[in-house]
Design a protein around this motif. Structure first.
Motif, mmCIF file in Angstrom:
data_model
loop_
_atom_site.group_PDB
_atom_site.id
_atom_site.type_symbol
_atom_site.label_atom_id
_atom_site.label_comp_id
_atom_site.label_asym_id
_atom_site.label_seq_id
_atom_site.Cartn_x
_atom_site.Cartn_y
_atom_site.Cartn_z
ATOM 1 N N LEU A 38 0.852 -1.184 0.000
ATOM 2 C CA LEU A 38 0.000 0.000 0.000
ATOM 3 C C LEU A 38 0.892 1.240 0.000
ATOM 4 O O LEU A 38 1.680 1.451 0.915
ATOM 5 C CB LEU A 38 -0.918 0.002 1.219
ATOM 6 C CG LEU A 38 -2.035 1.058 1.207
ATOM 7 C CD1 LEU A 38 -3.230 0.580 2.020
ATOM 8 C CD2 LEU A 38 -1.561 2.404 1.751
ATOM 9 N N GLU A 66 -2.516 6.426 0.619
ATOM 10 C CA GLU A 66 -3.525 6.083 1.616
ATOM 11 C C GLU A 66 -4.934 6.547 1.226
ATOM 12 O O GLU A 66 -5.628 7.229 1.981
ATOM 13 C CB GLU A 66 -3.129 6.615 3.001
ATOM 14 C CG GLU A 66 -3.028 8.117 3.147
ATOM 15 C CD GLU A 66 -1.680 8.700 2.747
ATOM 16 O OE1 GLU A 66 -1.286 9.699 3.344
ATOM 17 O OE2 GLU A 66 -1.014 8.178 1.828
ATOM 18 N N PHE A 107 -8.629 2.125 -0.100
ATOM 19 C CA PHE A 107 -7.702 1.066 0.318
ATOM 20 C C PHE A 107 -7.858 0.767 1.810
ATOM 21 O O PHE A 107 -7.730 -0.380 2.238
ATOM 22 C CB PHE A 107 -6.262 1.449 -0.002
ATOM 23 C CG PHE A 107 -6.002 1.690 -1.465
ATOM 24 C CD1 PHE A 107 -6.760 1.057 -2.440
ATOM 25 C CD2 PHE A 107 -4.995 2.554 -1.875
ATOM 26 C CE1 PHE A 107 -6.520 1.270 -3.785
ATOM 27 C CE2 PHE A 107 -4.741 2.772 -3.220
ATOM 28 C CZ PHE A 107 -5.506 2.131 -4.179
ATOM 29 N N ARG A 108 -8.119 1.786 2.610
ATOM 30 C CA ARG A 108 -8.341 1.582 4.042
ATOM 31 C C ARG A 108 -9.538 0.667 4.284
ATOM 32 O O ARG A 108 -9.584 -0.072 5.265
ATOM 33 C CB ARG A 108 -8.598 2.914 4.742
ATOM 34 C CG ARG A 108 -7.463 3.918 4.723
ATOM 35 C CD ARG A 108 -7.927 5.200 5.403
ATOM 36 N NE ARG A 108 -6.986 6.294 5.272
ATOM 37 C CZ ARG A 108 -5.986 6.550 6.099
ATOM 38 N NH1 ARG A 108 -5.799 5.752 7.130
ATOM 39 N NH2 ARG A 108 -5.184 7.578 5.909
ATOM 40 N N GLU A 109 -10.532 0.764 3.386
ATOM 41 C CA GLU A 109 -11.789 0.044 3.579
ATOM 42 C C GLU A 109 -11.793 -1.357 2.970
ATOM 43 O O GLU A 109 -12.803 -2.054 3.040
ATOM 44 C CB GLU A 109 -12.930 0.888 2.985
ATOM 45 C CG GLU A 109 -13.134 2.199 3.735
ATOM 46 C CD GLU A 109 -14.016 3.180 2.990
ATOM 47 O OE1 GLU A 109 -14.477 2.826 1.860
ATOM 48 O OE2 GLU A 109 -14.230 4.293 3.494
ATOM 49 N N GLU A 124 -11.633 -5.156 2.612
ATOM 50 C CA GLU A 124 -11.847 -6.261 3.538
ATOM 51 C C GLU A 124 -10.680 -7.233 3.411
ATOM 52 O O GLU A 124 -10.455 -7.809 2.338
ATOM 53 C CB GLU A 124 -13.162 -6.971 3.206
ATOM 54 C CG GLU A 124 -13.502 -8.109 4.138
ATOM 55 C CD GLU A 124 -13.614 -7.679 5.588
ATOM 56 O OE1 GLU A 124 -13.036 -8.372 6.455
ATOM 57 O OE2 GLU A 124 -14.278 -6.641 5.844
ATOM 58 N N PRO A 125 -9.889 -7.426 4.471
ATOM 59 C CA PRO A 125 -8.700 -8.285 4.373
ATOM 60 C C PRO A 125 -9.004 -9.682 3.841
ATOM 61 O O PRO A 125 -8.228 -10.225 3.047
ATOM 62 C CB PRO A 125 -8.188 -8.325 5.813
ATOM 63 C CG PRO A 125 -8.671 -7.061 6.439
ATOM 64 C CD PRO A 125 -9.999 -6.795 5.814
ATOM 65 N N ASP A 158 2.414 -2.186 4.499
ATOM 66 C CA ASP A 158 1.606 -0.983 4.667
ATOM 67 C C ASP A 158 2.545 0.223 4.694
ATOM 68 O O ASP A 158 3.040 0.628 5.740
ATOM 69 C CB ASP A 158 0.803 -1.091 5.966
ATOM 70 C CG ASP A 158 -0.116 0.095 6.205
ATOM 71 O OD1 ASP A 158 -0.142 1.005 5.355
ATOM 72 O OD2 ASP A 158 -0.797 0.098 7.247
ATOM 73 N N LEU A 190 -3.581 0.996 7.572
ATOM 74 C CA LEU A 190 -4.417 -0.169 7.866
ATOM 75 C C LEU A 190 -4.377 -0.516 9.350
ATOM 76 O O LEU A 190 -3.474 -0.075 10.077
ATOM 77 C CB LEU A 190 -3.951 -1.360 7.032
ATOM 78 C CG LEU A 190 -3.839 -1.116 5.516
ATOM 79 C CD1 LEU A 190 -3.266 -2.342 4.828
ATOM 80 C CD2 LEU A 190 -5.193 -0.733 4.931
ATOM 81 N N SER A 205 -6.520 -6.465 12.236
ATOM 82 C CA SER A 205 -7.551 -6.980 11.319
ATOM 83 C C SER A 205 -6.927 -7.810 10.208
ATOM 84 O O SER A 205 -7.466 -8.849 9.803
ATOM 85 C CB SER A 205 -8.334 -5.811 10.716
ATOM 86 O OG SER A 205 -8.993 -5.083 11.722
ATOM 87 N N TRP A 206 -5.807 -7.351 9.697
ATOM 88 C CA TRP A 206 -5.155 -8.075 8.608
ATOM 89 C C TRP A 206 -4.497 -9.362 9.107
ATOM 90 O O TRP A 206 -4.580 -10.406 8.462
ATOM 91 C CB TRP A 206 -4.144 -7.157 7.909
ATOM 92 C CG TRP A 206 -4.857 -6.109 7.096
ATOM 93 C CD1 TRP A 206 -5.456 -4.973 7.560
ATOM 94 C CD2 TRP A 206 -5.117 -6.164 5.699
ATOM 95 N NE1 TRP A 206 -6.058 -4.298 6.527
ATOM 96 C CE2 TRP A 206 -5.865 -4.994 5.374
ATOM 97 C CE3 TRP A 206 -4.780 -7.047 4.678
ATOM 98 C CZ2 TRP A 206 -6.283 -4.710 4.065
ATOM 99 C CZ3 TRP A 206 -5.184 -6.774 3.370
ATOM 100 C CH2 TRP A 206 -5.934 -5.618 3.079
ATOM 101 N N TYR A 248 1.784 -9.053 8.001
ATOM 102 C CA TYR A 248 1.716 -7.592 7.892
ATOM 103 C C TYR A 248 3.052 -6.974 8.268
ATOM 104 O O TYR A 248 3.615 -7.284 9.318
ATOM 105 C CB TYR A 248 0.612 -7.056 8.806
ATOM 106 C CG TYR A 248 0.554 -5.543 8.927
ATOM 107 C CD1 TYR A 248 -0.305 -4.802 8.133
ATOM 108 C CD2 TYR A 248 1.367 -4.868 9.846
ATOM 109 C CE1 TYR A 248 -0.373 -3.412 8.245
ATOM 110 C CE2 TYR A 248 1.321 -3.488 9.969
ATOM 111 C CZ TYR A 248 0.449 -2.761 9.160
ATOM 112 O OH TYR A 248 0.404 -1.394 9.283
#
Length: 450
Positions: free
Chosen positions: A392, A395, A399-401, A403-404, A418, A423, A427-428, A435
């Motif tokens: 990434l 920003e 891209f923030r939204e 879904e991993p 990232d 991010l 969540s990832w 990550y």
């Protein structure tokens, strides 16, 4: 009732087009002037030649009002305008860190020869200190009206993606003037803006010239400071994201722009700090801003370190690996790729043998034109299909939204860098991703840790 002056805007690039459109919407009669006939044709037809949220709608409104026109004729501009804004570019000169002032000089010289009555010429372009005094001499020498033509300086503070708001309600205005008449002309020309309570700082010409480069240098320093701390964190296992949050609680420091990541780019910060340092050396005070050289160096190193993280996730060699590059513009809400860290990283990985696929919501056409050797996708998931690593680089909220788990379903290997700390790592990792981010410790995905 005060009679509003008629305005010309010389140069219809990002700054000039935005200024001309917004001033017309605020009720002024405006003539935009440029030597590029194709640009004038597009604007006259209602097409903004760059990406800026909200501006196309305002252009339509301004044209329909009849208050905004565009032309290539400087003689027409001189006859039309009472206040002439110089908004041409000052890029970095080829083979030098100095600002290239050819376009400013040409605009002022060409306009001056047609100025036969009292008028105010207002520089908005970012120039080395001392330029305004030289241009004032040019005006006196070349304008048929002679001393009746004055020069003022009114630096711009536009943020790409927020240019409309920054023009119509800026956080401050700076008027660099040499007479009460010039100050009054500027106050009249910006009456709708000042009526909102926007503060005004009146200065001499040289101080006004310095404000923009001083502000950009401070901003670049703050960005690079936290990225320097990221280098320390990488060497010690500390977390620069947490460090930045802890520093932000100190009201003397604050959290704005104290965000670690890939660093700054675009058409302003990089070339402005280089030109500032160059001009300081010409004035014999180079040591005073010598730190700007290191600021530039820190910023460049962030790009190389981002490439390093991708290489690490590829097991030490990116040759033949598919890399999804999310982002091309230097910042979100822009299609500007000038000195863009995102494209620098993508192009570097390509030169190392990687198969790089780029996607950006707005900058695809510009990216293709400058880097035709890269591959381009139609959306983020398309770019990530069969990727060995996703990186990434700009920003965008899009891209923030992501879904991993949705992206994990299309990649070859669930590994992500990232580059913008955009991010939520937990969540990832919870979705099985490995990550990595600049200045953050390595945490196995199974731990699902922050």
């Amino acid at each position: 009732m005060t009679i509003r002056p008629r305005l010309t805007v010389i140069g219809t690039g990002y700054l000039g087009a935005t200024h001309a459109i917004c001033m017309a919407v605020m009720g002024f009669e405006v003539l935009g002037v440029d030597v590029d006939a194709s640009k004038i044709e597009k604007l006259s037809a209602g097409a903004v030649p760059f990406f800026e949220p909200g501006l196309p709608e305002l252009l339509t409104k301004a044209l329909e009002s009849g208050r905004l026109r565009f032309s290539t004729d400087f003689q027409e501009a001189a006859a039309f305008g009472d206040v002439h804004f110089i908004c041409v570019g000052t890029p970095q000169a080829a083979g030098s860190e100095a600002a290239d002032l050819r376009y400013v000089d040409s605009a002022v010289t060409t306009l001056a020869r047609h100025l036969t009555r009292r008028a105010l010429v207002v520089g908005k372009s970012t120039v080395p200190v001392g330029t305004a005094a030289r241009l004032a001499g040019l005006l006196r020498e070349l304008a048929p009206a002679g001393d009746a033509v004055e020069l003022a300086w009114n630096p711009e503070f536009l943020r790409e993606g927020f240019a409309v708001d920054d023009t119509m309600k800026p956080d401050r205005m700076v008027f660099g003037v040499t007479s009460d008449w010039a100050e009054q002309q500027l106050r009249t020309a910006f009456e709708p803006v000042l009526a909102q309570g926007v503060p005004v700082k009146v200065t001499d010409l040289q101080t006004a010239e310095l404000v923009k480069v001083a502000a950009n240098s401070f901003l670049a320093t703050k960005i690079s400071y936290i990225n320097a701390m990221a280098e320390i964190c990488e060497a010690t296992g500390a977390d620069v994201h947490d460090l930045a949050e802890a520093l932000a609680y100190d009201e003397r420091i604050g959290g704005r722009f104290l965000r670690p990541g890939l660093g700054f780019g675009g058409g302003c910060l990089p070339k402005d700090i280089r030109a500032f340092a160059h001009r300081a050396e010409e004035l014999g005070v180079g040591q005073a801003v010598g730190f700007l050289r290191e600021i530039d160096g820190i910023n460049r190193r962030r790009r190389a370190r981002t490439v390093d993280l991708v290489v690490e996730l590829c097991g030490g060699d990116v040759a033949g690996k598919r890399i999804a590059a999310l982002g091309a513009a230097f910042k979100p809400n822009s299609d500007d790729i000038r000195d863009a860290p995102a494209l620098d990283v993508a192009a570097t990985l390509h030169r190392m043998g990687a198969d790089v696929v780029v996607y950006d919501p707005a900058a695809m056409d510009n990216a293709r034109r400058v880097h035709p050797e890269l591959c381009y996708a139609t959306n983020a998931l398309d770019a990530a299909r069969d990727a060995d690593v996703v990186v990434l680089l700009t920003e965008w909220n899009e891209f923030r939204e992501i879904e991993p788990s949705a992206m994990a379903a299309v990649v070859r290997r669930a590994k992500i860098v990232d580059g913008r700390h955009a991010l939520v790592p937990a969540s990832w990792r919870a979705a099985g991703w490995e990550y990595r981010a600049l200045g953050r410790p390595i945490v196995p995905s199974a731990q699902g840790a922050q």
